[in-house]
Enzyme design. Structure first.
Site, PDB file in Angstrom:
ATOM      1  N   LYS A 107      41.488  34.701  34.775  1.00  0.00           N
ATOM      2  CA  LYS A 107      41.858  34.127  36.078  1.00  0.00           C
ATOM      3  C   LYS A 107      40.588  33.740  36.813  1.00  0.00           C
ATOM      4  O   LYS A 107      39.538  34.343  36.597  1.00  0.00           O
ATOM      5  CB  LYS A 107      42.622  35.163  36.920  1.00  0.00           C
ATOM      6  CG  LYS A 107      43.452  34.542  38.012  1.00  0.00           C
ATOM      7  CD  LYS A 107      44.747  34.038  37.439  1.00  0.00           C
ATOM      8  CE  LYS A 107      45.693  33.536  38.500  1.00  0.00           C
ATOM      9  NZ  LYS A 107      47.059  33.479  37.955  1.00  0.00           N
TER      10      LYS A 107
HETATM   11  N1  GLU Z   1      48.464  30.275  37.490  1.00  0.00           N
HETATM   12  C1  GLU Z   1      49.650  30.400  36.717  1.00  0.00           C
HETATM   13  C2  GLU Z   1      49.981  31.862  36.463  1.00  0.00           C
HETATM   14  O1  GLU Z   1      49.645  32.717  37.228  1.00  0.00           O
HETATM   15  C3  GLU Z   1      49.590  29.552  35.453  1.00  0.00           C
HETATM   16  C4  GLU Z   1      48.568  29.949  34.454  1.00  0.00           C
HETATM   17  C5  GLU Z   1      48.423  28.958  33.309  1.00  0.00           C
HETATM   18  O2  GLU Z   1      49.212  28.049  33.216  1.00  0.00           O
HETATM   19  O3  GLU Z   1      47.502  29.156  32.527  1.00  0.00           O
HETATM   20  O4  GLU Z   1      50.670  32.211  35.545  1.00  0.00           O
END
Ligand code: GLU
Length: 476
Positions: A107
């Site tokens: 993240k």
């Molecule tokens: N930000 C989104 C999540 O928390 C999508 C992550 C992604 O598509 O890699 O799942």
């Protein structure tokens, strides 16, 4: 307000993880290896803006590399901090394992209030952040693939993809370095709606099993169910829209940053969304009762509560007052570990974040595959499929003539049957399948083990089991 006994977001994730591993017999060393965050990179960079140099702080955290690339969004918000990014990266590991997206967890976040900047300034800032991350392979098609999250969307992903491509001019797979891109820059149909669509599919699967409904004291189907949604951003909006327009649910409450709207006979989700776009908030929306303290709606009588914005909104201060028998965590971490204990004790059923909002990363997975294969889904087979269906239709048309007056094709059948699946239909079908299968894996554990009385623990058991298997197979 926030209770002093309330654990931080990361502590909450760890507590929930610990509760699950206590029911497994993993070697303690492996347990620790899975729990900890592998690395967090902090970057501070300057951008020349408005005649001055402004310094920004950003993070990219890699929780687990049992599979690579690692995957997870990039968040733009003033409140971004290391603890939060690490908690979110851990959730990505478990989420990807649960829905069988072949990625490790990661993240990113940038401390910024995007509303304070012009678009061209945001582009400069995003490109500079992307440069810093790409330089260290923290953006890379086979190492680390970001995506949108709070405060970011298609526009930012297009800048990131372009920045990476400029730095890696001969990389034929450059577009696979980030997902959530616009369709014209290598994106995929259905990615924007994906997380909300996944919430809808999750609830549909919940309502397919009487045992699950009974646990929440609910019966019937989604039709007519009263829903309160907190946050009408991309996820909350799509979930509320699909559930009301396609499943007949009634959205009776919407909570936004500037207050809440209530209407017992149902709100027009598109109408409210439009109002927010025009006016910046929900205040003044004509067809509902407005309340300044929108959070009280979290405690209102309803069938399904959908927290779809920030983490920690259901916490020690309000958990006991939540009346909804079913909560689906469309946001990441909306229920703190303390609140989770209270709600479990009350018998509230919670469909946990790592499953409920996994639709986003699932469709990101499809987008990544599309980028690596360099072809749109359905391009090869669609017309062939249609031609074969045409043969059947021609045969049926002959039959209709022979049977003259005694039998005919039902209205609409021909058009529906003839239409071959395009990319959007295939993406939705893949997402629906993924959400059903992942739910069923949690449900099996939930109903078959006496020591598991909630879906969150079931979800952790399934996903930690998968991560553990993967580490074991690697010989770690
Ligand atoms: N930000 C989104 C999540 O928390 C999508 C992550 C992604 O598509 O890699 O799942």
């Amino acid at each position: 307000m926030k209770n002093r006994n309330e654990p931080s977001f990361r502590e909450s994730v760890d507590l929930m993880f610990n509760r699950a591993v206590a029911l497994m017999d993993l070697p303690p060393g492996l347990e620790e290896k899975i729990r900890v965050c592998n690395a967090t990179y902090t970057v501070r960079f300057g951008v020349r803006l408005r005649g001055d140099i402004k310094t920004f702080t950003g993070y990219r955290s890699v929780h687990s590399e049992h599979m690579e690339p690692v995957k997870g969004g990039i968040r733009f918000a003033p409140s971004v901090n290391q603890d939060e990014v690490e908690a979110l990266a851990a959730l990505m590991t478990y989420k990807c394992a649960l829905v069988e997206a072949p990625f490790g967890g990661s993240k990113g976040g940038l401390c910024i209030d995007p509303r304070e900047y012009e678009e061209y300034e945001l582009e400069q800032i995003t490109r500079r952040f992307a440069y810093e991350l790409a330089k260290r392979d923290l953006i890379h098609p086979s190492q680390n693939v970001p995506a949108p999250d709070m405060g970011t969307g298609e526009r930012e992903m297009a800048w990131i993809a372009d920045q990476y491509a400029r730095m890696n001019t001969t990389d034929i797979n450059a577009r696979a370095c980030v997902t959530g891109k616009p369709l014209n820059s290598g994106g995929i149909s259905g990615r924007v709606e994906a997380t909300g669509r996944g919430v809808q599919y999750a609830l549909q699967e919940f309502f397919r099993d009487k045992r699950d409904m009974a646990k929440a004291g609910l019966e019937g189907s989604l039709d007519g169910k009263r829903i309160i949604v907190q946050g009408l951003g991309n996820v909350g909006y799509h979930a509320a829209k699909f559930l009301s327009e396609e499943d007949g649910a009634r959205v009776i409450g919407i909570v936004e940053w500037d207050g809440g709207l209530f209407n017992a006979s149902g709100l027009d989700v598109d109408g409210v969304r439009h109002w927010i776009m025009q006016n910046g908030g929900v205040k003044g929306y004509p067809d509902a009762t407005y309340m300044e303290n929108g959070a009280v709606l979290l405690e209102e009588e309803c069938d399904i509560l959908i927290p779809a914005a920030l983490e920690g909104v259901i916490n020690l201060s309000n958990a006991a007052k939540v009346k909804a028998p079913l909560i689906i965590e469309a946001a990441n971490g909306p229920v703190t570990a303390g609140a989770d204990d209270i709600l479990r004790e009350k018998g509230t059923v919670i469909i946990p974040d790592m499953y409920a909002n996994a639709g986003g990363v699932t469709v990101s997975y499809f987008e990544w595959v599309k980028n690596l294969s360099h072809i749109r889904f359905g391009r090869m087979q669609r017309r062939q499929e249609e031609a074969r269906h045409q043969l059947v239709i021609d045969e049926l048309a002959n039959l209709e003539q022979v049977m003259a007056g005694q039998w005919e094709m039902s209205a609409g059948f021909k058009d529906k049957y003839l239409k071959g699946a395009g990319e959007l239909e295939l993406v939705r079908s893949g997402l629906d399948d993924t959400m059903r299968i992942a739910y069923q894996s949690m449900r099996d554990v939930w109903h078959s083990r006496d020591d598991v009385d909630d879906l969150r623990t079931a979800a952790y058991l399934v996903s930690i089991g998968k991560v553990a298997q993967s580490y074991r197979a690697k010989g770690l």
